[in-house]
Scaffold this active site. Structure first.
Site, PDB file in Angstrom:
ATOM      1  N   ALA A 132     -22.582  81.813 -45.749  1.00  0.00           N
ATOM      2  CA  ALA A 132     -22.060  81.066 -44.605  1.00  0.00           C
ATOM      3  C   ALA A 132     -20.543  81.077 -44.667  1.00  0.00           C
ATOM      4  CB  ALA A 132     -22.583  79.635 -44.623  1.00  0.00           C
ATOM      5  N   SER A 133     -19.926  80.894 -43.496  1.00  0.00           N
ATOM      6  CA  SER A 133     -18.469  80.899 -43.429  1.00  0.00           C
ATOM      7  C   SER A 133     -18.009  79.860 -42.415  1.00  0.00           C
ATOM      8  CB  SER A 133     -17.973  82.287 -43.020  1.00  0.00           C
ATOM      9  OG  SER A 133     -16.579  82.299 -42.899  1.00  0.00           O
ATOM     10  N   ALA A 134     -17.043  79.037 -42.811  1.00  0.00           N
ATOM     11  CA  ALA A 134     -16.495  78.014 -41.920  1.00  0.00           C
ATOM     12  C   ALA A 134     -14.975  78.054 -42.002  1.00  0.00           C
ATOM     13  CB  ALA A 134     -17.035  76.641 -42.300  1.00  0.00           C
ATOM     14  N   SER A 135     -14.324  77.106 -41.342  1.00  0.00           N
ATOM     15  CA  SER A 135     -12.870  77.151 -41.224  1.00  0.00           C
ATOM     16  C   SER A 135     -12.164  76.907 -42.548  1.00  0.00           C
ATOM     17  CB  SER A 135     -12.399  76.125 -40.194  1.00  0.00           C
ATOM     18  OG  SER A 135     -12.869  74.840 -40.539  1.00  0.00           O
ATOM     19  N   VAL A 136     -12.746  76.093 -43.424  1.00  0.00           N
ATOM     20  CA  VAL A 136     -12.090  75.734 -44.680  1.00  0.00           C
ATOM     21  C   VAL A 136     -12.564  76.595 -45.841  1.00  0.00           C
ATOM     22  CG1 VAL A 136     -11.859  73.883 -46.398  1.00  0.00           C
ATOM     23  CG2 VAL A 136     -11.571  73.376 -43.971  1.00  0.00           C
ATOM     24  N   GLN A 138     -15.924  79.472 -47.541  1.00  0.00           N
ATOM     25  CA  GLN A 138     -17.138  80.244 -47.345  1.00  0.00           C
ATOM     26  C   GLN A 138     -17.969  80.186 -48.623  1.00  0.00           C
ATOM     27  OE1 GLN A 138     -15.639  84.086 -46.108  1.00  0.00           O
ATOM     28  NE2 GLN A 138     -16.044  85.019 -48.095  1.00  0.00           N
ATOM     29  N   VAL A 139     -19.264  80.501 -48.483  1.00  0.00           N
ATOM     30  CA  VAL A 139     -20.227  80.281 -49.558  1.00  0.00           C
ATOM     31  C   VAL A 139     -20.928  81.591 -49.904  1.00  0.00           C
ATOM     32  CG1 VAL A 139     -22.321  79.041 -50.217  1.00  0.00           C
ATOM     33  CG2 VAL A 139     -20.580  77.884 -48.854  1.00  0.00           C
ATOM     34  N   LYS A 153     -18.871  78.069 -53.618  1.00  0.00           N
ATOM     35  CA  LYS A 153     -18.046  77.758 -52.451  1.00  0.00           C
ATOM     36  C   LYS A 153     -16.588  78.005 -52.812  1.00  0.00           C
ATOM     37  CE  LYS A 153     -17.384  74.022 -49.064  1.00  0.00           C
ATOM     38  NZ  LYS A 153     -17.861  72.665 -48.678  1.00  0.00           N
ATOM     39  N   ASP A 288     -20.913  62.961 -43.432  1.00  0.00           N
ATOM     40  CA  ASP A 288     -20.922  64.198 -42.642  1.00  0.00           C
ATOM     41  C   ASP A 288     -22.353  64.720 -42.527  1.00  0.00           C
ATOM     42  OD1 ASP A 288     -19.729  66.161 -41.127  1.00  0.00           O
ATOM     43  OD2 ASP A 288     -19.205  67.430 -42.826  1.00  0.00           O
TER      44      ASP A 288
END
EC number: 2.7.-.-
Length: 534
Positions: A132-136, A138-139, A153, A288
């Protein structure tokens, strides 16, 4: 101004023009000199094709175009339903924090730099293709040399300069809004951006997230309600987090949950129980808990267990906030609006000089229509939101911990009703709250309270001296600040503890025991009153 900052400003301007955000701005009650800008801005001199989009959709798309920092700001802003119109908040909830992954070889390099070892020395297998990849961050999936399946992470490189630059522009916009608009000042935009600044920088420290996950795991150790993956501390660093890989069903995958014959009613009710356990038993809650961070174990579908990941954002409440929140909910569901108003004043959430009758009437006007619905259809999150919206009209200070709690409750509530539409949140939560309230005034709890405050007795003399010094200073007669009520309550409870201790010593045969037991009885009675008073 640096070239990079100028380029960013031009980028923001292009997005504003593309999505007609200037039209939204000029619809607000602005000073005349700002409204005059509609005739000065060059791009408004020519006819523009109208956009067939709502104002909320235009704002959402604009934030998406501006990149991950603005996306995350929009996501946090979407939780501030006490500040935003409902249509805009609903659109911002749809913002997706999904960005393309960064180069896998760079990811490997960053991990090796943080760990001080080669990947092959730590992992027997490391998947360079990210999960997975997000703004802060990735994993990546991996396997430790010791055989455990884990996820790794890693923080994106070069984020801090980008965050600092975008935050600078957000602060400029927020300060400008406060200067030119009285309505904007009521929304405290600078405070909102400041809260976001703290949140985004906290997310850059993966040791903080690891500590949060460990605490949450410890709180629910052995519980059938919630499982939290294990953190492998030996391989955690500020920019790298290694934790157990979990396998479960995404909580929103209703078809798969149904195929597993999951008890949906129990699953929904357990979500509510987890929330109230975190808030009232532990005073430490995962803040969250959107669907992407929640899974369901496949082990016992007839007794389903949640799995929580991504503990980067957590919240906590003081014992006073816990107490006032519980009493507010009970008073609200009894329609005792005067009690709700009084509790807001007593807690310091609104100024002490607030007129009780006016505040009570405002709460009644806003909240009474809620009871036209069946009790099972009443939303806890909406109740809190309405209360906070009303309180803001009476100068309620922003309470970051309550904002996080409201956001989490709305997530849990929406999720619960998606799983089981007939979920009765109040009937599910009421026994837990009643039990918690009883435990708060049990002899064991009172004794613990006395013991903890007895430890503070050595500071009593210093507090008294400081209090006398403050009283002797100018402005001593000014209205007390919002925090003063709580400070005074703490001082009185400390004094009560001293009375209890003194009474106990007298009753046990202290130096004045020849006077009989009545002085000890009076001291204990006064002490108990001061300790348990609200």
């Amino acid at each position: 101004m640096k070239l990079l900052a100028v380029r960013r400003l031009l980028r923001i301007q292009r997005v504003v023009i593309r999505y007609r955000l200037d039209d939204l701005l000029f619809d607000l009650p602005l000073p005349w000199f700002l409204l005059a800008l509609r005739y000065v801005l060059p791009w408004r001199w020519f006819p523009r094709k109208p956009l067939e989009l709502s104002r909320g959709a235009r704002l959402r798309l604009a934030l998406q175009d501006l990149g991950p920092i603005f996306i995350k700001f929009g996501q946090i802003l979407s939780t501030r339903r006490d500040l935003l119109p409902e249509d805009i908040a609903d659109e911002l909830m749809r913002l997706q924090d999904r960005v393309p992954p960064f180069d896998s070889q760079l990811s490997v390099k960053l991990i090796e730099e943080q760990l001080g070892k080669k990947i092959s020395e730590v992992f027997s297998r490391f998947d360079v293709e990210p999960l997975a990849s997000a703004s802060v961050a990735q994993v990546h999936a991996a396997q430790l040399k010791t055989g455990e399946e884990v996820v790794v992470k890693v923080i994106r490189p070069g984020l801090k300069p980008i965050i600092a630059q975008d935050l600078a522009w957000l602060f400029i916009l927020a300060r400008a809004a406060e200067k030119v608009s009285a309505d904007a000042r009521l929304l405290h935009p600078v405070d909102v951006v400041s809260d976001y600044e703290k949140t985004i920088y906290d997310e850059l420290d993966l040791l903080r997230e690891a500590a949060n996950a460990s605490q949450l795991k410890r709180n629910f150790e052995g519980s059938p309600l919630l499982y939290v993956p294990q953190v492998y501390w030996d391989w955690c660093r500020p920019k790298v987090l290694v934790m157990e890989r979990i396998y479960g069903i995404q909580v929103t995958d209703l078809a798969t949950l149904a195929d597993q014959r999951t008890d949906m009613k129990m699953l929904a009710e357990r979500g509510v129980e987890i929330f109230f356990t975190q808030v009232f038993r532990d005073s430490f809650f995962h803040a969250d808990m959107h669907p992407g961070n929640i899974f369901v174990s496949t082990v016992n579908p007839w007794s389903p267990q949640y799995i929580a990941i991504d503990c980067g954002i957590v919240g906590s409440l003081t014992p006073e906030d816990q107490d006032y929140l519980a009493r507010n909910l009970f008073a609200f569901f009894k329609r005792d609006y005067r009690r709700v108003a009084q509790l807001h004043i007593d807690s310091g959430w609104v100024p002490a000089e607030t007129k009780l009758n006016e505040f009570e009437a405002a709460i009644r006007t806003v909240c009474e229509p809620i009871f036209e619905k069946p009790l099972k259809d009443i939303s806890f999150g909406q109740v809190l939101m309405r209360l906070f919206q009303t309180a803001r009209r009476f100068n309620m200070e922003v309470q970051p911990q309550l904002v996080l709690l409201q956001k989490t409750l709305l997530n849990i509530e929406g999720l619960g009703r998606q799983l089981y539409p007939d979920l009765d949140l109040w009937n599910t939560a009421q026994p837990f709250l009643e039990r918690w309230m009883r435990e708060r005034v049990s002899p064991k709890a009172l004794l613990g309270n006395v013991q903890s405050q007895f430890e503070q007795l050595p500071h009593l003399a210093n507090m008294a001296r400081d209090l006398l010094e403050r009283m002797s200073q100018p402005h001593a007669n000014d209205p007390p600040p919002p925090w003063k009520k709580r400070k005074d309550d703490w001082f009185l409870r400390l004094l009560g503890s001293a009375h209890l201790a003194g009474g106990t010593i007298l009753a046990a045969g202290g130096p004045l025991h020849e006077l009989g037991h009545w002085p000890a009885g009076i001291m204990v009675a006064v002490g108990l009153y001061l300790v348990v008073r609200r």
